[in-house]
Design a protein around this motif. Structure first.
Motif, mmCIF file in Angstrom:
data_model
loop_
_atom_site.group_PDB
_atom_site.id
_atom_site.type_symbol
_atom_site.label_atom_id
_atom_site.label_comp_id
_atom_site.label_asym_id
_atom_site.label_seq_id
_atom_site.Cartn_x
_atom_site.Cartn_y
_atom_site.Cartn_z
ATOM 1 N N ASN A 51 0.829 -1.208 0.000
ATOM 2 C CA ASN A 51 0.000 0.000 0.000
ATOM 3 C C ASN A 51 0.862 1.257 0.000
ATOM 4 O O ASN A 51 0.515 2.256 -0.619
ATOM 5 C CB ASN A 51 -0.927 0.020 1.220
ATOM 6 C CG ASN A 51 -2.169 -0.826 0.971
ATOM 7 O OD1 ASN A 51 -2.544 -1.035 -0.184
ATOM 8 N ND2 ASN A 51 -2.773 -1.313 2.025
ATOM 9 N N THR A 65 -12.884 1.096 -6.735
ATOM 10 C CA THR A 65 -12.718 1.115 -5.278
ATOM 11 C C THR A 65 -11.252 0.927 -4.886
ATOM 12 O O THR A 65 -10.813 1.444 -3.867
ATOM 13 C CB THR A 65 -13.560 0.025 -4.605
ATOM 14 O OG1 THR A 65 -13.593 -1.104 -5.455
ATOM 15 C CG2 THR A 65 -14.959 0.494 -4.334
ATOM 16 N N GLN A 66 -10.516 0.193 -5.706
ATOM 17 C CA GLN A 66 -9.092 0.008 -5.445
ATOM 18 C C GLN A 66 -8.369 1.361 -5.492
ATOM 19 O O GLN A 66 -7.535 1.669 -4.651
ATOM 20 C CB GLN A 66 -8.535 -0.944 -6.504
ATOM 21 C CG GLN A 66 -7.121 -1.363 -6.268
ATOM 22 C CD GLN A 66 -7.009 -2.321 -5.100
ATOM 23 O OE1 GLN A 66 -7.672 -3.347 -5.055
ATOM 24 N NE2 GLN A 66 -6.177 -1.992 -4.136
ATOM 25 N N TYR A 95 -9.833 4.248 -4.996
ATOM 26 C CA TYR A 95 -10.314 4.991 -3.826
ATOM 27 C C TYR A 95 -9.448 4.669 -2.613
ATOM 28 O O TYR A 95 -9.102 5.541 -1.829
ATOM 29 C CB TYR A 95 -11.756 4.606 -3.473
ATOM 30 C CG TYR A 95 -12.813 5.125 -4.409
ATOM 31 C CD1 TYR A 95 -12.525 6.070 -5.384
ATOM 32 C CD2 TYR A 95 -14.124 4.684 -4.300
ATOM 33 C CE1 TYR A 95 -13.510 6.531 -6.226
ATOM 34 C CE2 TYR A 95 -15.119 5.143 -5.147
ATOM 35 C CZ TYR A 95 -14.807 6.059 -6.107
ATOM 36 O OH TYR A 95 -15.784 6.512 -6.940
ATOM 37 N N ASN A 96 -9.131 3.367 -2.443
ATOM 38 C CA ASN A 96 -8.337 2.965 -1.284
ATOM 39 C C ASN A 96 -7.011 3.699 -1.242
ATOM 40 O O ASN A 96 -6.613 4.213 -0.205
ATOM 41 C CB ASN A 96 -8.051 1.460 -1.338
ATOM 42 C CG ASN A 96 -9.188 0.676 -0.746
ATOM 43 O OD1 ASN A 96 -10.021 1.240 -0.030
ATOM 44 N ND2 ASN A 96 -9.245 -0.595 -1.044
ATOM 45 N N SER A 110 -0.567 4.602 4.965
ATOM 46 C CA SER A 110 -0.735 3.186 4.626
ATOM 47 C C SER A 110 -0.678 2.311 5.863
ATOM 48 O O SER A 110 -1.397 1.319 5.945
ATOM 49 C CB SER A 110 0.269 2.735 3.570
ATOM 50 O OG SER A 110 1.523 3.248 3.855
ATOM 51 N N VAL A 116 -4.330 3.035 7.570
ATOM 52 C CA VAL A 116 -5.507 2.494 6.899
ATOM 53 C C VAL A 116 -5.471 0.975 6.873
ATOM 54 O O VAL A 116 -6.470 0.311 7.156
ATOM 55 C CB VAL A 116 -5.622 3.079 5.467
ATOM 56 C CG1 VAL A 116 -6.706 2.374 4.690
ATOM 57 C CG2 VAL A 116 -5.905 4.569 5.533
ATOM 58 N N THR A 117 -4.296 0.403 6.589
ATOM 59 C CA THR A 117 -4.216 -1.056 6.505
ATOM 60 C C THR A 117 -4.509 -1.708 7.851
ATOM 61 O O THR A 117 -5.310 -2.641 7.941
ATOM 62 C CB THR A 117 -2.812 -1.494 6.026
ATOM 63 O OG1 THR A 117 -2.415 -0.646 4.964
ATOM 64 C CG2 THR A 117 -2.805 -2.920 5.570
ATOM 65 N N LEU A 135 -8.277 -1.220 9.084
ATOM 66 C CA LEU A 135 -9.265 -2.083 8.446
ATOM 67 C C LEU A 135 -9.256 -3.472 9.059
ATOM 68 O O LEU A 135 -10.295 -4.075 9.281
ATOM 69 C CB LEU A 135 -8.964 -2.183 6.953
ATOM 70 C CG LEU A 135 -9.704 -1.190 6.081
ATOM 71 C CD1 LEU A 135 -9.222 -1.299 4.655
ATOM 72 C CD2 LEU A 135 -11.194 -1.451 6.151
ATOM 73 N N SER A 178 -15.776 3.993 7.670
ATOM 74 C CA SER A 178 -16.102 5.159 6.856
ATOM 75 C C SER A 178 -16.374 6.375 7.740
ATOM 76 O O SER A 178 -16.022 7.501 7.382
ATOM 77 C CB SER A 178 -17.271 4.874 5.918
ATOM 78 O OG SER A 178 -18.313 4.247 6.609
ATOM 79 N N ASP A 219 -14.206 -9.365 -1.414
ATOM 80 C CA ASP A 219 -12.988 -8.764 -1.941
ATOM 81 C C ASP A 219 -11.835 -9.749 -1.743
ATOM 82 O O ASP A 219 -11.701 -10.353 -0.691
ATOM 83 C CB ASP A 219 -12.737 -7.463 -1.157
ATOM 84 C CG ASP A 219 -11.462 -6.767 -1.545
ATOM 85 O OD1 ASP A 219 -11.558 -5.686 -2.125
ATOM 86 O OD2 ASP A 219 -10.369 -7.289 -1.249
#
Lengths: 611, 376, 298
Positions: A42, A251-252, A254-255, A275, A278-279, A282, A311, B73
């Motif tokens: 990422n 969406t990829q 967007y990530n 990175s 976010v990683t 999640l 979100s 996914d």
């Protein structure tokens, strides 16, 4: 000294981290190793998109497409013929493809190169577009790529996807790739070329006037970013071990976009932090979907809650830290140490510039009508006239922003009519703007250094490995010294490390001139240098303009409303009114010219005679 | 910000308190509970949960179901399986709807040596070269051939066409095997049209099909799209019949499609609540399901979710142990196991060999027509 | 291709294109004023469709009443989204608002999965709209196929009237031109923006309802594809331009249908054709068909 200290600290940190990675298989279970791998991938994706969007300012929504290309190229290269044979169950694989094979590392490089090649193909037509239109065009390309992959089953196995890709993406592999990408990115961004990239983002118009071919710069940055996208995609494919076209939907993108914005658009450190955050977030939020027991209360797991919370967190981060975590700042060891200050240069023909019957029309409207003038070397010439007289239009024609409708412009004996601003700049002309156009997010020193980019000889790609191509370091050091010198001469040296937008107004004006001087012009255009200055400041400005001419051996053309400045500083004056050249002469002649007075009286600004 | 972090840490710590002991068998379930395939994954999970409720212990040990979402996914699917194996130390895994997700998760399980039973991942590639992946369903070639056999032999139709979702491996695979098999039997394929997942307007493809005048159109779509295709076909006055496959097997198809689905046929697993003769397992499943979910009828996804658990239970009992390697060996030898979807036998490629049923919508109700034997 | 088949394709394209146009008009409305690519538009559209489902199927309300309630509820949701996620970011760089919009989109989709589950739900189609009219040459047309373009064109007309013949419309255009100056002129900018956003959401609701009528199924991700298609249509037409969005939608519909009609074997490439055309149009008209030209001021 400081640099040596920082270098040592960086090396220590890298060694420590490498040691940790080496021991990671024993310390961490497979789950955490996988997350560490994902963080590295990422981060590569984020750095590459950040180069395109954050640094160079091109809104691209096409990253997923380039990831797809990289992932497919690498997978097709590392899969064995036997695997390929058994996987193409719907259509036959192209026979030539069956035996194409390469080691993993080679496949990574080829994946990046193919993605970069497609990036270049995309960039050449669409980078002419601006803003959101560029976004939608790149999104379109990414979708086309995905549709092509879906439909060319003989090449890609279509929607069935590929599986059994060897899991070559180890922690060592992904983090070394990140290390290399990071090193190259940081080196490039720290070089003067990096400054040029940011200059294109901050103000494309001003960058052009610094002699920069902004289109070329954008193409380079976009292509490099696509290389990173392809590399990241390839690593991703070899981590997950199976890919299909649906992995690479919008969406990829967007990530990745999320990561760089949360981290701070334009900040390398921010991309790394983003990175990691976010990683892990999640994965970590998974607990909200498990049944939770608090005391005697039993909350059943709700599928989907994780993304709902994620979100919400994302929206909150953006609302409360709209610049992202790092903003545009970067990590530096200096934050751990108290700050210290640092403190440290640059021919004759008769006619320099000659305009002959220059006309400029916008549709039916005539902005300049038959303008002819000659400017001699060592002269300071004023261009005056009431509002709407076409003065700035004349500047824009001379400096290459507008193409004259007819007529010729000769500069140092060469015709420059119709050349682009960067070419005009290279010919030895520079200018400032009526509304100051600095690269506001960069330091004063960086602003000036961008001006010297046109004289530097090294190519952009050398900046990726400055330790090999030491010219980069040498020339940048030279450019820095020259820039410091210029700042010193213009009394801006104290501000060298300040952000340009934080300077007081007068200093910003001087900085713009310093930046223009850094291109070593022979001819300087000043657009209302005294605008917004008080009488005392304009007094200083007059001295300053003369000094400029003397010290830098310049010829100067200036637009000015402040008649006191014009009458005192100019050797010769041209007057425009409604696009027509109505008078020229020495200040004394102009003052006595009835047509000039009439033109000014009409506009209600007749204090021309005050001086 | 600091307060917020502190609160988060507190919640995290509360979660870690989940206890574990040796007397439980941990079964991981990874399925798509959110994302594009959520409708299928949720049904399968409910099936598995029902089986767990009815059989809470195996070999006298308590079974704990650990459920993780894969968000439809791939990256998440691989993460989910890694998490189940590494963090939760599961003995076996059940999942998932969606073959590409199964492939992503399968690779991880393969390396760790944890057996997985796939619910409805019908792409032949899922179990290819895999020692630890099994599935409760049959595969696409078999089903494509089944639909072709029924159309050509039983219905006696000679001109066929296909309408396929180009971006869906399931749909593309079935379409291809249907065409091959139909041609082999001597039929004509008069048109082959495509759409993309997410499309809602099929009028262009349908009008082109009307132009080609087939007797029957094979529509290997998901039921939500399929119902819309059937509706639009009716609006356009299409004269041909439609036949679909197991992804059309959902009671909602009638509510979604209304009159337009009347006369629609599809192949499926040999289970439907409307079946006249059910085996004991299927009967028990239907009764218990109706008790828990009085408002919705079960479908094959629920049944397959249930069957996976039954297969796992059988394997663990025959192995006499919940050790992953032993479960794997026992799974390989499943033979004639009575499951909801008929007798299940695991073949050499780890696919379930079971009967294929035909369902037709008659009078607004799904009606089980019979069994078809595909000519592969 | 026989004429009757071509006519049928033409009718299909008109119906699909005007639906795209309808979604795009709402999109362009918000963009034109706020310069915000509202990635959540497709999800607000989805909410509109769900509200109709709840009103008519779950609460068994009369169809017309259900539609009105759905439009009102959707508008409220849209205003809430604006208030919570966009308003604090008015002065922020545009990308912040964009990411916030992506966040909102994720939120609404996943919230819908949690609350409504992933199961697709049916929608009542009033029979009067569905009874096919058959012409002698076999061409068929359902009344709904006429209603959609009619509604779309009426709404575009109403919007144009609002924008060009009323005071709030004038204010909206002024804001899109220069927000600071407009504020200085004593216009209450926040109210006007809220109005624009409410209008955009109401339009999304109408589009969602029409969509759900035409393709009678609602599910949490139903807004994704129309959202992106509408974005394309709006860009085609020149983003910010209301008639442009409608024209863009129609072009998109025609390209999609006609590419399948004339090249049935290439139907898998349908979307690629649409994107290719979009890029070509942008290369020749960098701000879309009817987009205003943005001059960089020097």
């Amino acid at each position: 000294m400081r640099n040596v200290r920082n270098l040592i600290l960086t090396i220590i940190a890298v060694v420590l981290f490498a040691f940790f990675l080496d021991k990671a298989p024993e310390l961490l279970n497979g789950y955490w190793q996988r997350i560490l791998n994902l963080i590295a991938i990422n981060a590569i994706l984020a750095l590459s998109l950040n180069l395109i969007y954050g640094i160079t300012g091109m809104f691209s929504l096409g990253h997923a497409g380039f990831m797809a290309i990289g992932a497919y190229v690498s997978a097709l290269l590392v899969l064995s013929p036997a695997q390929k044979n058994s996987m193409w169950i719907l259509e036959d694989i192209y026979p030539w493809l069956l035996n194409v094979n390469a080691p993993f590392i080679v496949s990574l490089i080829i994946a990046g190169l193919v993605a970069a090649f497609f990036g270049l193909l995309v960039a050449l037509p669409v980078l002419r577009l601006g803003g959101d239109y560029l976004g939608i065009a790149t999104l379109g390309f990414a979708e086309i790529i995905r549709i092509l992959i879906t439909n060319t089953a003989r090449l890609t196995n279509g929607s069935l996807g590929l599986k059994g890709i060897p899991a070559y993406t180890t922690l060592f592999m992904s983090w070394s790739c990140l290390g290399i990408v990071l090193l190259c990115t940081v080196c490039m961004l720290r070089s003067n070329f990096g400054g040029v990239l940011r200059a294109v983002r901050d103000d494309e118009v001003a960058a052009k006037m610094m002699g920069i071919n902004t289109f070329k710069i954008k193409v380079i940055a976009f292509t490099l970013g696509c290389f990173g996208g392809g590399l990241g995609g390839a690593l991703m494919g070899n981590l997950i071990t199976t890919i299909d076209p649906r992995m690479f939907m919008i969406t990829q993108t967007y990530n990745v976009l999320m990561i760089i914005v949360v981290g701070g658009l334009g900040s390398v450190t921010g991309s790394l932090i983003g990175s990691v955050l976010v990683t892990t977030m999640l994965e970590w939020l998974r607990f909200v979907e498990n049944p939770i027991t608090i005391g005697s209360i039993n909350i059943p797991g709700i599928p989907g809650m994780r993304m709902v919370i994620f979100s919400l967190l994302l929206i909150m981060v953006i609302i409360f830290r709209r610049e992202g975590i790092m903003g545009m700042r970067e990590f530096s060891w200096n934050i751990f140490f108290p700050k210290k200050k640092i403190t440290d240069v640059g021919s004759k023909t008769e006619t320099v510039l000659e305009l002959e019957n220059v006309k400029l029309k916008f549709g039916g409207l005539s902005a300049i009508d038959n303008l002819s003038m000659k400017i001699k070397h060592w002269e300071i010439v004023g261009l005056i006239g009431p509002n709407g007289a076409g003065k700035t239009s004349a500047f824009n024609v001379i400096s290459g922003f507008y193409k004259p409708t007819s007529g010729t412009i000769k500069f140092l004996g060469k015709s420059i009519g119709g050349l682009s601003p960067d070419e005009v700049c290279k010919a030895g002309m520079s200018r400032t703007f009526q509304n100051i156009r600095l690269f506001g997010n960069q330091t004063v020193l960086q602003n000036v250094m961008i001006g010297s980019r046109i004289r530097q000889k090294y190519s952009w790609w050398m900046t990726l490995l400055p330790f090999v191509f030491t010219d980069v370091i040498k020339e940048d050091a030279e450019a820095r010294a020259q820039a410091m010198n210029l700042l010193d001469q213009l009394g801006l040296d104290a501000f060298a490390d300040e952000k340009a937008s934080s300077l007081p107004y007068g200093a910003q004006r001087r900085l713009e001139i310093a930046r223009a001087l850094a291109t070593r012009p022979r001819f300087l255009l000043l657009d209302e240098p005294a605008a917004g200055m008080n009488p005392q400041e304009s007094e200083e400005l007059m001295k300053f303009i003369r000094r400029l001419r003397d010290e830098f051996d310049l010829t100067i053309l200036l637009i000015e409303h402040d008649m006191k400045v014009v009458m005192n500083v100019c050797d010769y004056i041209h007057v425009l009114d409604q696009g027509v050249h109505i008078a020229e002469g020495t200040p004394a002649e102009i003052k006595a010219n009835p047509r000039v007075v009439e033109a000014y009286l009409g506009a209600g600004a007749a204090e021309g005679g005050a001086a | 910000m600091r307060k917020f972090l502190a609160a988060l840490m507190l919640v995290l710590m509360l979660c870690v308190v989940a206890s574990a002991d040796d007397d439980t068998i941990k079964v991981g379930v990874f399925n798509c509970l959110t994302g594009q395939n959520a409708f299928g994954g949720q049904l399968e999970l409910e099936g598995t949960q029902l089986a767990h409720t009815l059989n809470p212990t195996i070999l006298g040990k308590k079974v704990e179901l650990i459920i993780v979402d894969n968000k439809s996914d791939k990256v998440e699917a691989a993460n989910a399986v890694t998490r189940l194996i590494e963090n939760d130390k599961v003995n076996a895994i059940i999942g998932t709807y969606g073959s590409s997700l199964a492939m992503a998760g399968g690779e991880v399980a393969e390396k760790a040596g944890i057996p997985v039973i796939g619910t409805s991942c019908t792409n032949p590639l899922v179990t290819l070269d895999k020692k630890f992946y099994f599935r409760a369903c049959f595969i696409d070639p078999f089903q494509g051939a089944g639909a072709a056999t029924y159309a050509f032999r039983n219905l006696g139709l000679k001109r066929a066409a296909t309408l396929v979702d180009m971006s869906n491996d399931y749909s593309v695979g079935l379409g291809k095997f249907f065409r091959d098999s139909f041609k082999k039997m001597g039929g004509d394929i008069v048109a082959s049209l495509f759409y993309q997942s997410g499309d809602t307007d099929f009028t262009a493809q349908l009008t082109a099909l009307i132009d080609a005048k087939p007797d029957i159109v094979f529509l290997p779509a998901y039921f939500a799209e399929g119902a819309i295709v059937l509706k639009q076909a009716k609006e356009l006055g299409a004269a041909f019949k439609f036949i679909g496959a197991d992804a059309m097997d959902n009671p909602e198809i009638v509510t979604l499609g209304g009159e337009a689905v009347e006369g629609f046929m599809h192949t499926t697993f040999a289970y439907d609540p409307s079946m006249p003769e059910m085996n004991a397992t299927a009967k028990a499943f239907t009764e218990e399901w109706n008790k828990i979910h009085p408002d919705k009828a079960p479908n094959v996804n629920c049944a397959l979710g249930y069957d996976c658990y039954i297969m796992l239970k059988d394997a663990i009992e025959r192995a006499g142990s919940a050790e992953p390697a032993k479960i794997r060996d026992a799974l390989e030898t499943i033979k004639d196991l009575p499951t909801v979807t008929g007798m299940t036998t695991i073949n050499a490629t780890h696919d379930a060999e079971k009967d294929m049923g035909i369902v037709e919508i008659k009078g607004g109700k799904k009606t089980f027509v019979g069994i078809v034997v595909p000519e592969v | 291709m026989e004429l009757n088949i071509f006519v049928q394709h033409f009718i299909n394209a008109l119906s699909l294109g005007s639906l795209y146009g309808l979604v795009a008009v709402g999109y362009t409305m918000v963009y034109g004023i706020l310069r915000l690519i509202n990635f959540a538009h497709g999800d607000i559209f989805m909410l509109g469709a769900y509200f109709v489902y709840f009103a008519t199927i779950v609460y068994k309300l009369n169809w017309g009443v259900g539609v009105v309630i759905a439009i009102i509820l959707t508008t409220i949701c849209g205003l809430l989204v604006d208030r919570i996620a966009y308003k604090p970011l008015r002065e922020a760089p545009r990308i912040s608002a964009l990411i916030s919009a992506i966040g909102v989109s994720f939120f609404i989709e996943n919230f819908a999965v949690v609350v409504f589950t992933g199961m697709p739900r049916p929608v009542v189609q009033p029979p009067i709209l569905m009874k096919p009219i058959e012409f002698s040459n076999g061409v068929r047309l359902i009344p709904l196929g006429i209603l959609v373009p009619v509604v779309a064109f009426l709404l575009v007309g109403a919007l144009l009237w609002l924008l060009y013949c009323t005071k709030p419309g004038l204010a909206m255009r002024a804001i899109s031109f220069d927000i600071e100056t407009t504020r200085m002129m004593g216009v209450s900018v926040n109210k006007i923006i809220a109005l624009a956003f409410g209008l955009g959401s109401a339009l999304a609701a109408v589009a969602g309802i029409m969509w759900a009528l035409r393709y009678p199924r609602v599910e949490p991700f139903m807004g994704m594809t129309p959202g992106i298609k509408a974005f394309i249509a709006a860009v085609f037409g020149g983003i910010g331009s209301v008639p442009g969005a409608m024209i863009g939608g129609l072009i998109l519909g025609f390209v999609e249908i006609m590419s399948v009609a004339f090249f049935p074997t290439l139907s898998g490439y349908k979307d690629a054709f649409a994107f290719l055309l979009l890029i070509l149009i942008l290369l020749f008209r960098p701000t879309g068909l009817l987009g205003e030209k943005l001059e960089d001021k020097i």
